[in-house]
Design a protein around this motif. Structure first.
Motif, PDB file in Angstrom:
ATOM      1  N   SER A   4     -42.682  26.871  57.876  1.00 38.19           N
ATOM      2  CA  SER A   4     -42.857  28.205  57.283  1.00 38.19           C
ATOM      3  C   SER A   4     -42.303  28.278  55.874  1.00 38.19           C
ATOM      4  O   SER A   4     -42.936  28.854  54.963  1.00 38.19           O
ATOM      5  N   GLN A   5     -41.112  27.720  55.641  1.00 41.67           N
ATOM      6  CA  GLN A   5     -40.488  27.819  54.322  1.00 41.67           C
ATOM      7  C   GLN A   5     -41.310  27.077  53.262  1.00 41.67           C
ATOM      8  O   GLN A   5     -41.513  27.585  52.156  1.00 41.67           O
ATOM      9  N   GLU A   6     -41.785  25.899  53.610  1.00 33.42           N
ATOM     10  CA  GLU A   6     -42.585  25.143  52.648  1.00 33.42           C
ATOM     11  C   GLU A   6     -43.922  25.832  52.361  1.00 33.42           C
ATOM     12  O   GLU A   6     -44.394  25.836  51.226  1.00 33.42           O
ATOM     13  N   VAL A   7     -44.522  26.410  53.387  1.00 37.19           N
ATOM     14  CA  VAL A   7     -45.789  27.120  53.183  1.00 37.19           C
ATOM     15  C   VAL A   7     -45.577  28.334  52.291  1.00 37.19           C
ATOM     16  O   VAL A   7     -46.396  28.625  51.401  1.00 37.19           O
ATOM     17  N   ARG A   8     -44.482  29.034  52.489  1.00 35.86           N
ATOM     18  CA  ARG A   8     -44.193  30.198  51.638  1.00 35.86           C
ATOM     19  C   ARG A   8     -43.993  29.765  50.193  1.00 35.86           C
ATOM     20  O   ARG A   8     -44.463  30.442  49.252  1.00 35.86           O
ATOM     21  N   GLY A   9     -43.329  28.650  49.970  1.00 33.07           N
ATOM     22  CA  GLY A   9     -43.155  28.145  48.611  1.00 33.07           C
ATOM     23  C   GLY A   9     -44.482  27.763  47.964  1.00 33.07           C
ATOM     24  O   GLY A   9     -44.682  27.986  46.759  1.00 33.07           O
ATOM     25  N   VAL A  10     -45.411  27.216  48.751  1.00 33.21           N
ATOM     26  CA  VAL A  10     -46.738  26.860  48.218  1.00 33.21           C
ATOM     27  C   VAL A  10     -47.473  28.117  47.764  1.00 33.21           C
ATOM     28  O   VAL A  10     -48.089  28.149  46.684  1.00 33.21           O
ATOM     29  N   ILE A  11     -47.429  29.168  48.565  1.00 30.59           N
ATOM     30  CA  ILE A  11     -48.122  30.415  48.212  1.00 30.59           C
ATOM     31  C   ILE A  11     -47.548  31.002  46.922  1.00 30.59           C
ATOM     32  O   ILE A  11     -48.295  31.430  46.019  1.00 30.59           O
ATOM     33  N   GLU A  12     -46.227  31.020  46.813  1.00 30.10           N
ATOM     34  CA  GLU A  12     -45.606  31.593  45.617  1.00 30.10           C
ATOM     35  C   GLU A  12     -45.947  30.783  44.365  1.00 30.10           C
ATOM     36  O   GLU A  12     -46.207  31.373  43.303  1.00 30.10           O
ATOM     37  N   ASP A  13     -45.959  29.483  44.472  1.00 30.61           N
ATOM     38  CA  ASP A  13     -46.295  28.652  43.307  1.00 30.61           C
ATOM     39  C   ASP A  13     -47.734  28.901  42.848  1.00 30.61           C
ATOM     40  O   ASP A  13     -48.002  28.997  41.641  1.00 30.61           O
TER      41      ASP A  13
END
Length: 207
Positions: free
Chosen positions: A106-115
Motif C-alpha cells: 500500500s505505501q509504495e502504491v501510494r507513493g507511485v500515485i503521488e509521483d
C-alpha cells in the motif's frame, strides 16, 4: 579402325563432365582399349574379326555415376523437423494467500500515485473537454507503474477522478466485498490552483 575411333568419340561426348584427373584416367583407359583392339584385329585378320572390331566399345555406365555428397546428408539431418518439446506439468500449490514478499504494498502504491500526479498535473489547468481523457490516461499510467512493483496474482483496479477547484468540498467513498487478509487498496490526492485529482488502486488477490 576409323569406325572404332568414331564410336569412341561418340561415347566420349556422352560422358558427363568429370574432374581433370578422372578425365585423364578415362581417356587413358579408352586409348589402351582401342590399341589392344587394333592389335588383336591386325594379328588375327579375317572379315568376321573386322566386323566385331567395328562395333563400338560399351563402357560401364556406373563408372561416371554421380555419387551422393556428404553435405547433402548433413543438410538432411539438420533440416529434419525436431519433435515438439514436452509440456511441463507443475503440481498445484494449493496456496490460498500470497507470500509475504508478494503482498499488496500500500505505501509504495501510494507513493507511485503521488509521483505521477506531481509530474503530470504540476502545470495543468482544468478544461472540461480534456478532463475525461486526462483521467483515463492517468489511470492507465498508474496501473502500468504499479504492475512493476512485483505483486503477482493481484488483480488491479484503478479509479481516478479529476475536477475543477472552486473552493468546494468533495468526499469520495467506496465499498468492496473482499478478504481483508489478502486484498487491500491505496489512495492519494493532488491539487493546484485550478485542478484537483484523486486516484485509488484496489488490489484483489487471485487464488
Amino acid at each position: 579402325m576409323k569406325a572404332m575411333l568414331t564410336a569412341a568419340a561418340r561415347n566420349e561426348n556422352k560422358i558427363p563432365q568429370q574432374p581433370s584427373m578422372e578425365r585423364q584416367k578415362s581417356a587413358t583407359s579408352i586409348i589402351s582399349k582401342l590399341s589392344n583392339s587394333s592389335a588383336t584385329t591386325a594379328a588375327t585378320g579375317g572379315g568376321g574379326d573386322t566386323e566385331k572390331a567395328d562395333k563400338p566399345i560399351k563402357l560401364p555406365m556406373n563408372l561416371f555415376a554421380k555419387r551422393p555428397s556428404m553435405w547433402n546428408s548433413v543438410n538432411k539431418l539438420l533440416t529434419k523437423e525436431k519433435p515438439p518439446a514436452p509440456v511441463r506439468k507443475l503440481e498445484n500449490t494449493y496456496r490460498m494467500e500470497p507470500q509475504h514478499e508478494y503482498e499488496f504494498k500500500s505505501q509504495e502504491v501510494r507513493g507511485v500515485i503521488e509521483d505521477i500526479f506531481k509530474i503530470r498535473l504540476k502545470d495543468e489547468t482544468y478544461e472540461q473537454k480534456r478532463a475525461n481523457n486526462l483521467a483515463r490516461n492517468l489511470a492507465e499510467v498508474i496501473k502500468i507503474r504499479v504492475k512493476k512493483l512485483n505483486m503477482p496474482r493481484h488483480k488491479l483496479v484503478v479509479f481516478c477522478v479529476i475536477g475543477s477547484r472552486q473552493e468546494q468540498c468533495l468526499r469520495l467513498g467506496s465499498r468492496c466485498v473482499w478478504d481483508d487478509k489478502t486484498d487491500d487498496f491505496a489512495s492519494a490526492s493532488y491539487q493546484n490552483g485550478s485542478i484537483f485529482a484523486v486516484a485509488t488502486v484496489y488490489g484483489i488477490y487471485f487464488e
